[in-house]
Design an enzyme around this catalytic site. Structure first.
Site, PDB file in Angstrom:
ATOM      1  N   ASN A  10       1.892   1.740 -12.059  1.00 59.09           N
ATOM      2  CA  ASN A  10       2.336   1.105 -10.722  1.00 59.09           C
ATOM      3  C   ASN A  10       1.159   0.423  -9.998  1.00 59.09           C
ATOM      4  O   ASN A  10       0.027   0.778  -9.796  1.00 59.09           O
ATOM      5  CB  ASN A  10       2.644   2.127  -9.599  1.00 59.09           C
ATOM      6  CG  ASN A  10       3.092   1.378  -8.274  1.00 59.09           C
ATOM      7  OD1 ASN A  10       3.063   0.224  -8.006  1.00 59.09           O
ATOM      8  ND2 ASN A  10       3.820   2.188  -7.430  1.00 59.09           N
ATOM      9  N   ARG A  91       6.359  -0.253 -12.568  1.00 59.75           N
ATOM     10  CA  ARG A  91       7.119  -0.317 -11.434  1.00 59.75           C
ATOM     11  C   ARG A  91       6.852  -2.067 -11.102  1.00 59.75           C
ATOM     12  O   ARG A  91       5.577  -2.349 -11.243  1.00 59.75           O
ATOM     13  CB  ARG A  91       6.543   0.419 -10.523  1.00 59.75           C
ATOM     14  CG  ARG A  91       7.195  -0.023  -9.014  1.00 59.75           C
ATOM     15  CD  ARG A  91       6.780   0.965  -8.082  1.00 59.75           C
ATOM     16  NE  ARG A  91       7.446   0.364  -6.736  1.00 59.75           N
ATOM     17  CZ  ARG A  91       6.948   0.411  -5.798  1.00 59.75           C
ATOM     18  NH1 ARG A  91       5.806   0.713  -5.199  1.00 59.75           N
ATOM     19  NH2 ARG A  91       7.702   0.317  -4.468  1.00 59.75           N
ATOM     20  N   HIS A 180      12.765  -0.296  -2.806  1.00 61.33           N
ATOM     21  CA  HIS A 180      12.667   1.321  -2.960  1.00 61.33           C
ATOM     22  C   HIS A 180      13.835   1.760  -3.873  1.00 61.33           C
ATOM     23  O   HIS A 180      14.099   2.691  -3.521  1.00 61.33           O
ATOM     24  CB  HIS A 180      12.759   2.142  -1.538  1.00 61.33           C
ATOM     25  CG  HIS A 180      11.326   1.891  -0.959  1.00 61.33           C
ATOM     26  ND1 HIS A 180      11.424   1.660   0.609  1.00 61.33           N
ATOM     27  CD2 HIS A 180      10.074   1.734  -1.304  1.00 61.33           C
ATOM     28  CE1 HIS A 180      10.182   1.651   1.038  1.00 61.33           C
ATOM     29  NE2 HIS A 180       9.144   1.582   0.189  1.00 61.33           N
ATOM     30  N   ARG A 241       4.158  -2.519   9.037  1.00 61.00           N
ATOM     31  CA  ARG A 241       4.750  -3.626   8.911  1.00 61.00           C
ATOM     32  C   ARG A 241       6.037  -3.487  10.240  1.00 61.00           C
ATOM     33  O   ARG A 241       6.492  -2.405  10.482  1.00 61.00           O
ATOM     34  CB  ARG A 241       5.725  -3.353   7.786  1.00 61.00           C
ATOM     35  CG  ARG A 241       4.907  -3.896   6.404  1.00 61.00           C
ATOM     36  CD  ARG A 241       5.990  -4.194   5.258  1.00 61.00           C
ATOM     37  NE  ARG A 241       5.109  -3.359   4.119  1.00 61.00           N
ATOM     38  CZ  ARG A 241       5.781  -2.567   3.293  1.00 61.00           C
ATOM     39  NH1 ARG A 241       7.017  -2.750   3.068  1.00 61.00           N
ATOM     40  NH2 ARG A 241       5.121  -2.043   2.283  1.00 61.00           N
ATOM     41  N   GLU A 384       9.652   8.921  -7.691  1.00 63.08           N
ATOM     42  CA  GLU A 384       9.569   7.680  -8.376  1.00 63.08           C
ATOM     43  C   GLU A 384       9.106   7.432  -9.933  1.00 63.08           C
ATOM     44  O   GLU A 384       9.754   6.787 -10.875  1.00 63.08           O
ATOM     45  CB  GLU A 384       8.832   6.447  -7.619  1.00 63.08           C
ATOM     46  CG  GLU A 384       9.887   6.255  -6.549  1.00 63.08           C
ATOM     47  CD  GLU A 384       9.141   5.475  -5.262  1.00 63.08           C
ATOM     48  OE1 GLU A 384       8.240   5.972  -4.722  1.00 63.08           O
ATOM     49  OE2 GLU A 384       9.592   4.256  -4.997  1.00 63.08           O
TER      50      GLU A 384
END
Ligand code: AMP
Length: 399
Positions: A10, A91, A180, A241, A384
Site C-alpha cells: 500500500n 492497493r 474503501h 477531512r 484489507e
C-alpha cells in the site's frame, strides 16, 4: 519459506505499508512501514515473528524504500527474491470507469492507472511508483492492482450521478465512485459468514470508521449507495477531512478569503474534520479532550455522530429495512461510545445495542445487539491486506 505467499503493498505519497500474507490461512508472516520517503527523517519499522526492527535512514524514493524493506525481509529469514512469493497485490485508490476488478499489471495497465491521476492526484501517482519499484525488484512475479473503487462500480445510476450539467459530468468523469471498497466488500462478506446466511439474502449497512470514514448500503451483497464520491472527501466527518458540505462554502472562501485551489484542498483534506473542529484528528485524543471538558472536542464529537445518524437514516429508507448494521476500522472497532450514540433511541426500528456486549473487551467479530433484536448490530474487524492478498492470488491462479 512456504511457497504460496502474497506480498501486499500500500504505497502512499511518502510512505509504504506492506505485509507478507498467506492468503489461504490469513497468517501474516511479516509486516512493515516505510515512512518519510523523499523527506528528512526517513524510517522503516519491520515486524516478523513477534520482533520489530527499526532503522532511521534517508530514503530518496519508493524504490529505495522497497529495497530497504526487502533487505529487512532477507535479514529476518524471508528472502523475497527467492521462490516463495507467488504474487504482489497493490492497493490502488482510483480505478475510475476503467478498472472494476483486480487486474494483472502490465505496461498498459500502469499507464492507465497513471492517467487516472487527475481523479486522485495524491494517491494514484504514489501507487504507480510503488508498482514500478516492485516490478524492478521482483521482475518475474505477477503484480495485481486491487482498486479501492472497484466494489462500487455497479452503483445504481441514481446513487452515482451528481445533479450537475450532464455534459460537464461526462467530459470530466464526474460521478460517485466510492472508496474503501475492499474493506466494505470484505466486512460485508464476513457478516454473512458470521450470521451463517447467504450474502444475497441480506440488507446491510457497513460503517468503516477509521481516520478516513465511509458508510455503504448493500442489498443482497451488492452496494446500492456509499458516502464517498468522486473523491474520498465526501460523506462522513473524518480525521482531517470535512466530508459533506455546501459547495457554496468553497465559492465563498475563494471570494472572501481568497483561497486558491491548493488552499481549499489543504483546508478540506487536511485541516477539517475532527482536526479542524477540535485540533486533533485521533479519536483517542478527542475522547481525552472531551474528558477534560473541552467544548470544541464535544461539539466535534456531536457533529461526527450527527453525520453518522443522518446517513443511517437515509440508508435505512433506501434499503427499505436492514438485517445487519456493522462497525469496522480503528474507531468503529474500538470505540463503544460512537457505536452506542450512533444507534441510540432507535428501538422502534428494531435497532438496539446491548451495553455489556458493546463494551466487552473482545477483538473478534461479534454481535453487540441484544439476542432478541430484530436488526443484528455487529463489530467486524476489517482486513484489507488479506482481502488484497486473496484477490491477487485469485487473479494469478487464472493466468
Ligand atoms: P484506522 O484509519 O482504521 O487505522 O483508524 C484510525 C483511528 O482509529 C484513529 O482515530 C484512532 O484514534 C482510532 N483508534 C485506533 N485504535 C483505537 C482504540 N484502541 N481505541 C479508540 N480509538 C482507536
Amino acid at each position: 519459506m512456504d511457497g504460496n505467499l502474497v506480498l501486499v503493498v500500500n504505497s502512499g505519497s511518502s510512505s509504504i505499508k506492506y505485509q507478507l500474507v498467506d492468503p489461504a490461512s490469513g497468517a501474516v508472516e511479516a509486516a512493515g512501514l516505510v515512512e518519510r520517503i523523499g523527506e528528512a527523517g526517513g524510517a522503516i519499522e519491520h515486524r516478523t515473528d513477534g520482533r520489530t526492527v527499526s532503522e532511521q535512514v534517508s530514503i530518496p524514493d519508493h524504490t529505495a524504500g522497497l529495497r530497504l524493506a526487502f533487505a529487512k525481509f532477507a535479514e529476518t529469514g524471508h528472502d523475497l527474491t527467492a521462490a516463495g512469493v507467488t504474487a504482489v497485490g497493490h492497493r490502488v485508490v482510483h480505478g475510475g470507469e476503467v478498472f472494476y476488478r483486480p487486474t494483472l499489471v502490465d505496461a498498459g495497465v500502469l499507464a492507465a492507472i497513471e492517467d487516472l491521476s487527475a481523479l486522485a492526484p495524491l494517491h494514484n501517482p504514489a501507487n504507480v511508483r510503488g508498482i514500478e519499484a516492485v516490478c524492478t525488484l521482483l521482475p518475474n512475479v505477477p503484480q495485481v492492482a486491487v482498486f479501492d473503487t472497484a466494489f462500487f462500480h455497479g452503483l445504481p445510476d441514481a446513487a452515482k450521478t451528481y445533479a450537475i450539467d450532464a455534459k460537464v459530468a461526462e467530459t470530466h468523469g464526474i460521478r460517485r465512485y466510492g472508496f474503501h471498497g475492499t474493506s466494505h466488500e470484505y466486512v460485508s462478506g464476513r457478516v454473512a459468514e458470521f450470521l451463517g446466511r447467504p450474502a444475497g439474502s441480506l440488507n446491510q449497512i457497513v460503517f468503516h470508521l477509521g481516520n478516513g470514514a465511509s458508510v455503504s448500503a448493500l442489498r443482497g451483497g451488492r452496494p446500492v449507495d456509499t458516502s464517498m464520491g468522486l473523491t474520498p472527501l465526501e460523506g462522513l466527518v473524518m480525521g482531517t477531512r470535512s466530508g459533506d458540505l455546501d459547495p457554496g462554502i468553497i465559492l465563498h472562501l475563494m471570494r472572501t478569503a481568497h483561497l486558491d485551489v491548493n488552499g481549499v484542498d489543504r483546508l478540506l483534506n487536511r485541516g477539517s474534520g475532527l482536526r479542524g473542529m477540535a485540533g486533533v484528528n485521533d479519536f483517542r485524543e478527542l475522547r481525552r479532550l472531551i474528558g477534560e471538558g473541552d467544548d470544541n472536542a464535544r461539539l466535534a464529537y456531536d457533529v461526527y455522530v450527527h453525520r453518522l445518524r443522518r446517513y443511517l437514516g437515509a440508508y435505512l429508507i433506501e434499503l427499505g429495512g436492514v438485517d445487519a448494521i456493522t462497525f469496522t476500522a480503528g474507531v468503529g472497532e474500538n470505540n463503544p461510545d460512537v457505536r452506542a450514540d450512533a444507534l441510540a433511541g432507535l428501538s422502534r426500528f428494531g435497532i438496539a445495542v446491548d451495553p455489556d456486549r458493546n463494551t466487552a473487551k473482545d477483538r473478534s467479530a461479534r454481535r453487540i445487539s441484544p439476542l432478541d433484536a430484530e436488526v443484528e448490530v455487529l463489530v467486524v474487524p476489517t482486513n484489507e491486506e488479506l482481502a488484497i492478498a486473496r484477490a491477487a492470488a485469485a487473479v494469478t491462479a487464472t493466468v
